[in-house]
Design a protein around this motif. Structure first.
Motif, PDB file in Angstrom:
ATOM      1  N   ALA A  96      67.507  15.828  84.986  1.00 57.61           N
ATOM      2  CA  ALA A  96      66.413  15.819  85.161  1.00 57.61           C
ATOM      3  C   ALA A  96      66.730  14.598  86.522  1.00 57.61           C
ATOM      4  CB  ALA A  96      65.603  15.238  83.967  1.00 57.61           C
ATOM      5  N   LEU A  97      67.431  13.892  86.508  1.00 59.07           N
ATOM      6  CA  LEU A  97      67.626  12.871  87.183  1.00 59.07           C
ATOM      7  C   LEU A  97      68.432  13.274  88.498  1.00 59.07           C
ATOM      8  CD1 LEU A  97      68.725  10.235  85.099  1.00 59.07           C
ATOM      9  CD2 LEU A  97      65.998  10.323  86.150  1.00 59.07           C
ATOM     10  N   GLY A  98      69.103  14.564  88.735  1.00 62.58           N
ATOM     11  CA  GLY A  98      68.974  14.380  90.053  1.00 62.58           C
ATOM     12  C   GLY A  98      70.959  14.212  90.001  1.00 62.58           C
ATOM     13  N   VAL A  99      71.937  13.945  89.912  1.00 66.20           N
ATOM     14  CA  VAL A  99      72.663  12.918  89.265  1.00 66.20           C
ATOM     15  C   VAL A  99      74.126  14.495  89.497  1.00 66.20           C
ATOM     16  CG1 VAL A  99      74.670  11.576  88.044  1.00 66.20           C
ATOM     17  CG2 VAL A  99      71.847  11.243  87.962  1.00 66.20           C
ATOM     18  N   PRO A 100      74.951  14.084  90.416  1.00 65.83           N
ATOM     19  CA  PRO A 100      75.949  14.917  90.629  1.00 65.83           C
ATOM     20  C   PRO A 100      77.254  14.754  90.106  1.00 65.83           C
ATOM     21  CG  PRO A 100      75.609  13.439  92.124  1.00 65.83           C
ATOM     22  CD  PRO A 100      74.653  13.083  91.765  1.00 65.83           C
ATOM     23  N   GLN A 101      77.196  14.108  89.465  1.00 71.92           N
ATOM     24  CA  GLN A 101      78.601  14.189  88.533  1.00 71.92           C
ATOM     25  C   GLN A 101      78.548  12.741  87.513  1.00 71.92           C
ATOM     26  OE1 GLN A 101      80.791  12.399  92.411  1.00 71.92           O
ATOM     27  NE2 GLN A 101      80.169  10.409  92.026  1.00 71.92           N
ATOM     28  N   LEU A 102      78.864  12.260  86.673  1.00 71.29           N
ATOM     29  CA  LEU A 102      79.419  12.197  85.388  1.00 71.29           C
ATOM     30  C   LEU A 102      80.196  11.464  85.219  1.00 71.29           C
ATOM     31  CD1 LEU A 102      76.721  14.380  82.910  1.00 71.29           C
ATOM     32  CD2 LEU A 102      76.109  12.461  83.952  1.00 71.29           C
ATOM     33  N   ASN A 103      80.872  10.247  84.809  1.00 70.76           N
ATOM     34  CA  ASN A 103      81.978  10.069  84.468  1.00 70.76           C
ATOM     35  C   ASN A 103      82.329   9.641  83.266  1.00 70.76           C
ATOM     36  OD1 ASN A 103      84.171   8.719  84.787  1.00 70.76           O
ATOM     37  ND2 ASN A 103      83.122   5.918  84.614  1.00 70.76           N
ATOM     38  N   CYS A 104      83.395  10.301  82.773  1.00 74.43           N
ATOM     39  CA  CYS A 104      84.059   9.475  81.508  1.00 74.43           C
ATOM     40  C   CYS A 104      85.098   8.535  80.702  1.00 74.43           C
ATOM     41  CB  CYS A 104      84.338  11.140  80.590  1.00 74.43           C
ATOM     42  SG  CYS A 104      84.840  11.512  78.935  1.00 74.43           S
ATOM     43  N   LEU A 105      84.591   7.453  80.655  1.00 73.47           N
ATOM     44  CA  LEU A 105      84.953   6.452  79.960  1.00 73.47           C
ATOM     45  C   LEU A 105      85.934   6.788  78.809  1.00 73.47           C
ATOM     46  CD1 LEU A 105      82.462   3.587  79.929  1.00 73.47           C
ATOM     47  CD2 LEU A 105      84.328   4.074  81.994  1.00 73.47           C
ATOM     48  N   VAL A 106      87.055   7.213  78.693  1.00 76.89           N
ATOM     49  CA  VAL A 106      87.727   7.650  77.966  1.00 76.89           C
ATOM     50  C   VAL A 106      88.289   7.145  76.024  1.00 76.89           C
ATOM     51  CG1 VAL A 106      89.479   9.173  79.257  1.00 76.89           C
ATOM     52  CG2 VAL A 106      90.098   7.470  78.583  1.00 76.89           C
ATOM     53  N   GLY A 107      87.336   5.878  76.624  1.00 74.53           N
ATOM     54  CA  GLY A 107      87.883   4.850  75.507  1.00 74.53           C
ATOM     55  C   GLY A 107      89.433   4.065  75.577  1.00 74.53           C
ATOM     56  N   LYS A 108      88.614   3.270  73.830  1.00 82.17           N
ATOM     57  CA  LYS A 108      90.073   2.486  73.752  1.00 82.17           C
ATOM     58  C   LYS A 108      91.255   3.399  72.932  1.00 82.17           C
ATOM     59  CE  LYS A 108      87.273  -1.831  73.339  1.00 82.17           C
ATOM     60  NZ  LYS A 108      87.034  -3.056  72.900  1.00 82.17           N
ATOM     61  N   ARG A 109      92.378   3.260  72.627  1.00 82.16           N
ATOM     62  CA  ARG A 109      92.985   3.914  71.618  1.00 82.16           C
ATOM     63  C   ARG A 109      92.907   3.204  69.870  1.00 82.16           C
ATOM     64  NH1 ARG A 109      98.651   6.201  73.312  1.00 82.16           N
ATOM     65  NH2 ARG A 109      98.913   6.376  75.341  1.00 82.16           N
ATOM     66  N   PRO A 110      92.630   4.190  69.278  1.00 76.36           N
ATOM     67  CA  PRO A 110      91.635   4.067  68.232  1.00 76.36           C
ATOM     68  C   PRO A 110      93.284   3.676  67.497  1.00 76.36           C
ATOM     69  CG  PRO A 110      92.005   6.471  68.137  1.00 76.36           C
ATOM     70  CD  PRO A 110      92.432   5.733  69.185  1.00 76.36           C
ATOM     71  N   SER A 111      93.093   3.058  65.859  1.00 79.02           N
ATOM     72  CA  SER A 111      94.614   2.746  65.858  1.00 79.02           C
ATOM     73  C   SER A 111      95.390   3.972  64.652  1.00 79.02           C
ATOM     74  CB  SER A 111      94.715   1.398  65.095  1.00 79.02           C
ATOM     75  OG  SER A 111      93.166   1.324  64.337  1.00 79.02           O
ATOM     76  N   GLY A 112      96.325   4.077  64.346  1.00 85.88           N
ATOM     77  CA  GLY A 112      96.449   4.502  62.887  1.00 85.88           C
ATOM     78  C   GLY A 112      96.997   6.530  63.647  1.00 85.88           C
ATOM     79  N   ILE A 113      96.543   6.425  65.196  1.00 84.66           N
ATOM     80  CA  ILE A 113      96.235   8.004  65.371  1.00 84.66           C
ATOM     81  C   ILE A 113      97.344   8.467  65.710  1.00 84.66           C
ATOM     82  CG2 ILE A 113      95.094  10.118  66.434  1.00 84.66           C
ATOM     83  CD1 ILE A 113      94.012   8.692  63.869  1.00 84.66           C
ATOM     84  N   PRO A 114      98.891   9.076  66.082  1.00 86.31           N
ATOM     85  CA  PRO A 114      99.356   9.518  66.354  1.00 86.31           C
ATOM     86  C   PRO A 114      98.977   9.844  68.158  1.00 86.31           C
ATOM     87  CG  PRO A 114      99.712  10.999  64.074  1.00 86.31           C
ATOM     88  CD  PRO A 114      98.479   9.923  64.239  1.00 86.31           C
ATOM     89  N   ASP A 115     100.013   9.951  69.196  1.00 87.62           N
ATOM     90  CA  ASP A 115     100.011   9.647  70.463  1.00 87.62           C
ATOM     91  C   ASP A 115      99.777  11.630  70.715  1.00 87.62           C
ATOM     92  OD1 ASP A 115     100.089   6.917  70.828  1.00 87.62           O
ATOM     93  OD2 ASP A 115     101.718   7.159  71.888  1.00 87.62           O
ATOM     94  N   ASP A 116     100.073  12.054  70.288  1.00 87.03           N
ATOM     95  CA  ASP A 116     100.023  13.359  70.501  1.00 87.03           C
ATOM     96  C   ASP A 116      99.354  14.069  70.153  1.00 87.03           C
ATOM     97  OD1 ASP A 116     101.167  13.461  68.219  1.00 87.03           O
ATOM     98  OD2 ASP A 116     101.995  15.014  67.682  1.00 87.03           O
ATOM     99  N   VAL A 117      98.074  13.564  68.500  1.00 86.99           N
ATOM    100  CA  VAL A 117      96.611  13.754  68.445  1.00 86.99           C
ATOM    101  C   VAL A 117      96.013  13.148  69.432  1.00 86.99           C
ATOM    102  CG1 VAL A 117      94.888  13.716  66.275  1.00 86.99           C
ATOM    103  CG2 VAL A 117      97.810  14.330  66.194  1.00 86.99           C
TER     104      VAL A 117
END
Length: 259
Positions: A96-117
């Motif tokens: 709708a706004l003619g945006v050519p690119q979108l950024n993904c903020l991937v987030g903070k690491r949630p606690s208690g989740i293995p790195d490979d997951v």
């Protein structure tokens, strides 16, 4: 002169959001960016873009509960459905706004989740988002964030982001290179820009320390602007800084540093 886009999340904040478009245009900006459009109707934003002859060059995918401190959910295994719903909402606004690119903020690491997951979740989510955006001819970006400003953020270094991009694959996934975050984390700004300019689709700026206007701190912006041009960067430069006093009083840096 470089093409500067005013970040309306950070600049002109003394005015209501929809009034910031006019202020940006009056200040001489031809492009704008901001974190999120989702609190507003796309038609209202588009009307401001058209009225003031501005291009929206970037906004972010939904990033969870921002007010509660979330900074993205792409690495959260229990929120894959929410992430994919956010991709669809972002595509709707981008079209709708003619945006050519979108950024993904991937987030903070949630606690208690293995790195490979965490890694597998992030790769799968980014692959899905990249493919969905490619169908609409939209680029997807990922951005490293320094650990001082956002402790626990999953990506903090350029090499980490580039390795992630390589693992995900796809020809529409690029790096968003924020000079402020990179300076705080790793330095080596000029060489990093030179080596990876073909993988960088968007650059953002603020000085350090303080994240204020260019020229207020330690970063040599006149050199970097020239270096970007010599390196072949042709994209926008997003002005994502905190004005020391007010946006308009601090805009003299453009004439002083970006000739």
């Amino acid at each position: 002169m470089p093409r500067f886009a005013a970040n309306l999340t950070m600049l002109f904040t003394e005015f209501p959001f929809l009034d910031r478009f006019e202020r940006a245009a009056r200040a001489g900006f031809r492009g704008v960016e901001f974190l999120f459009p989702y609190a507003f109707q796309a038609r209202d934003i588009r009307a401001r873009l058209e009225q003031f002859d501005l291009q929206l060059v970037l906004h972010n995918l939904p990033a969870g509960d921002w007010d509660a401190g979330e900074r993205g959910i792409a690495c959260h295994p229990d929120r894959a459905s929410e992430f994919r719903e956010g991709v669809e909402l972002a595509v709707e606004y981008a079209k709708a706004l003619g945006v050519p690119q979108l950024n993904c903020l991937v987030g903070k690491r949630p606690s208690g989740i293995p790195d490979d997951v965490l890694r597998a979740t992030l790769v799968e989510n980014l692959h899905h988002a990249a493919q969905r955006l490619k169908a609409e001819d939209i680029r997807l970006l990922v951005e490293p964030i320094n650990q001082y400003d956002i402790p626990g953020f999953y990506l903090s270094r350029t090499d980490q982001a580039l390795a992630l991009i390589e693992e995900v694959g796809g020809d529409n996934l690029f790096l968003q290179y924020d000079i402020y975050h990179a300076q705080r984390t790793e330095g080596e700004l000029a060489e990093t820009l030179r080596r990876h300019v073909k993988r960088i689709a968007h650059v953002q700026i603020a000085d350090n320390p303080g994240r204020n206007e260019p020229g207020s701190g330690e970063i040599n912006f006149p050199f970097l602007f020239g270096h970007l041009a010599r390196s072949g960067y042709a994209g926008w430069i997003g002005c994502e800084y905190k004005p020391a006093v007010s946006t308009e009083l601090g805009l003299g840096w453009i004439e002083q540093l970006a000739k």
